[in-house]
Design an enzyme around this catalytic site. Structure first.
Site, short mmCIF file in Angstrom:
data_model
loop_
_atom_site.label_atom_id
_atom_site.label_comp_id
_atom_site.label_asym_id
_atom_site.label_seq_id
_atom_site.Cartn_x
_atom_site.Cartn_y
_atom_site.Cartn_z
N ALA A 16 5.29 35.32 68.65
CA ALA A 16 4.39 34.04 69.14
C ALA A 16 5.30 32.96 69.13
O ALA A 16 4.93 32.03 70.11
CB ALA A 16 3.08 33.80 67.89
N TYR A 42 1.61 47.64 70.51
CA TYR A 42 3.06 47.47 70.31
C TYR A 42 3.56 48.95 69.65
O TYR A 42 4.65 48.99 69.55
CB TYR A 42 3.22 46.70 68.81
CG TYR A 42 2.96 45.23 69.39
CD1 TYR A 42 3.54 44.47 70.30
CD2 TYR A 42 1.86 44.70 68.81
CE1 TYR A 42 3.02 43.13 70.59
CE2 TYR A 42 1.18 43.19 69.01
CZ TYR A 42 2.05 42.64 70.14
OH TYR A 42 1.66 41.32 70.37
N ARG A 97 -0.88 40.07 79.55
CA ARG A 97 -1.83 40.03 78.68
C ARG A 97 -2.44 38.56 78.56
O ARG A 97 -2.80 37.96 79.68
CB ARG A 97 -0.97 39.84 77.18
CG ARG A 97 -0.48 41.61 77.04
CD ARG A 97 0.34 41.56 75.74
NE ARG A 97 -0.65 41.42 74.89
CZ ARG A 97 0.06 41.16 73.39
NH1 ARG A 97 0.98 40.98 73.38
NH2 ARG A 97 -1.17 41.14 72.44
N ARG A 129 0.51 47.09 63.00
CA ARG A 129 -0.30 46.36 64.04
C ARG A 129 -0.43 46.79 65.34
O ARG A 129 0.71 46.94 66.02
CB ARG A 129 0.76 45.12 63.77
CG ARG A 129 0.45 43.90 64.75
CD ARG A 129 1.69 42.92 64.96
NE ARG A 129 1.30 41.79 65.96
CZ ARG A 129 1.90 40.90 66.46
NH1 ARG A 129 3.31 41.10 66.49
NH2 ARG A 129 1.48 39.89 67.28
N GLU A 188 16.37 37.86 75.30
CA GLU A 188 14.90 37.70 74.78
C GLU A 188 14.28 39.10 75.02
O GLU A 188 14.31 39.34 76.26
CB GLU A 188 14.30 36.51 75.50
CG GLU A 188 12.85 36.46 74.97
CD GLU A 188 12.10 35.40 75.96
OE1 GLU A 188 12.72 34.63 76.49
OE2 GLU A 188 10.93 35.16 76.08
N ASN A 209 13.47 38.77 69.63
CA ASN A 209 12.06 38.84 69.93
C ASN A 209 11.34 37.82 69.12
O ASN A 209 11.15 38.05 67.80
CB ASN A 209 11.29 40.26 69.60
CG ASN A 209 10.00 40.25 69.86
OD1 ASN A 209 9.21 39.19 70.38
ND2 ASN A 209 9.43 41.47 70.05
N PRO A 247 7.48 36.21 63.93
CA PRO A 247 6.46 36.39 62.87
C PRO A 247 5.52 37.60 63.40
O PRO A 247 5.41 37.93 64.61
CB PRO A 247 5.62 35.15 63.34
CG PRO A 247 6.13 34.57 64.44
CD PRO A 247 7.57 34.99 64.24
N ASN A 248 5.13 38.40 62.20
CA ASN A 248 3.99 39.51 62.41
C ASN A 248 4.83 40.85 62.82
O ASN A 248 4.29 41.92 62.82
CB ASN A 248 3.00 39.33 63.38
CG ASN A 248 1.87 38.18 63.12
OD1 ASN A 248 1.48 38.06 61.78
ND2 ASN A 248 1.79 37.02 63.80
N HIS A 259 10.77 41.54 74.33
CA HIS A 259 9.28 41.52 74.13
C HIS A 259 8.82 43.24 74.44
O HIS A 259 9.31 43.91 75.05
CB HIS A 259 8.35 40.94 74.87
CG HIS A 259 8.59 39.39 74.90
ND1 HIS A 259 8.15 38.75 73.72
CD2 HIS A 259 9.29 38.53 75.76
CE1 HIS A 259 8.94 37.38 74.01
NE2 HIS A 259 9.25 37.39 74.89
C1 DQA Z 1 5.46 40.00 71.48
C2 DQA Z 1 4.70 39.12 72.43
C3 DQA Z 1 4.15 37.86 71.97
O1 DQA Z 1 3.16 37.54 72.86
C4 DQA Z 1 3.42 38.18 70.41
O2 DQA Z 1 3.10 37.01 70.05
C5 DQA Z 1 4.46 39.02 69.65
C6 DQA Z 1 5.07 40.18 69.90
C7 DQA Z 1 5.99 41.37 72.11
O3 DQA Z 1 7.09 41.89 71.51
O4 DQA Z 1 5.38 41.88 72.84
O5 DQA Z 1 4.25 38.85 68.40
O6 DQA Z 1 6.71 39.06 71.32
#
Ligand code: DQA
Length: 142
Positions: free
Chosen positions: A75, A23, A108, A18, A99, A72, A10-11, A101
């Site tokens: 959240a 990011y 963070r 964003r 995995e 990825n 998500p997002n 990020h």
């Molecule tokens: C994320 C880190 C997560 O905490 C966050 O909710 C994201 C992106 C990252 O790629 O740094 O949406 O996975």
């Protein structure tokens, strides 16, 4: 191996606009181009969804087609036991799943420090921006 799934939660469809300070400014289209260029003859299939069941269905597809995954979970990383159980099905089938990020969640907010996914992933790469995906691709294709 002929194909790698690059699954984004998500997002992450909002990459580019964003929180660029966190990011970066790359988009999913940029990511697809960068990974495809680096992957040579391996097909890279970048996908994104805000939906937990859809993301899980792609992991089931990875199991059924024996396709390695770069994930990825965004959240979902921090609280989705359903996604964790789907990831476990991939890795317990002997299929690698990394995995990734973009940011370093450990640097963070506290709620980002825990991943419910990491214990069932093959490995974890975090904090290198778009290169987190490239490093994962390098590992899967070496
Ligand atoms: C994320 C880190 C997560 O905490 C966050 O909710 C994201 C992106 C990252 O790629 O740094 O949406 O996975």
């Amino acid at each position: 191996m002929s194909r790698i799934l690059v699954l984004n939660g998500p997002n992450l469809g909002r990459l580019g606009t964003r929180e660029p300070d966190v990011y970066g400014s790359f988009t999913l289209v940029d990511l697809q181009k960068t990974l495809s260029a680096a992957a040579g003859s391996v097909e890279v299939d970048v996908r994104q969804t805000d939906s937990e069941p859809e993301l899980m269905s792609w992991l089931f597809e990875a199991v059924d087609t024996k396709t390695p995954v770069i994930l990825n979970p965004a959240a979902f990383t921090h609280y989705s036991y359903a996604l964790r159980d789907a990831v476990a099905q991939v890795t317990k089938a002997g299929i690698p799943l990394i995995e990734v990020h973009i940011s370093n969640p450990h640097a963070r907010e506290e709620f980002r420090h825990n991943s419910v996914i990491s214990a069932v992933a093959t490995g974890v790469i975090a904090g290198f921006g778009q290169d987190s995906y490239l490093l994962a691709l390098t590992q899967l294709t070496r």
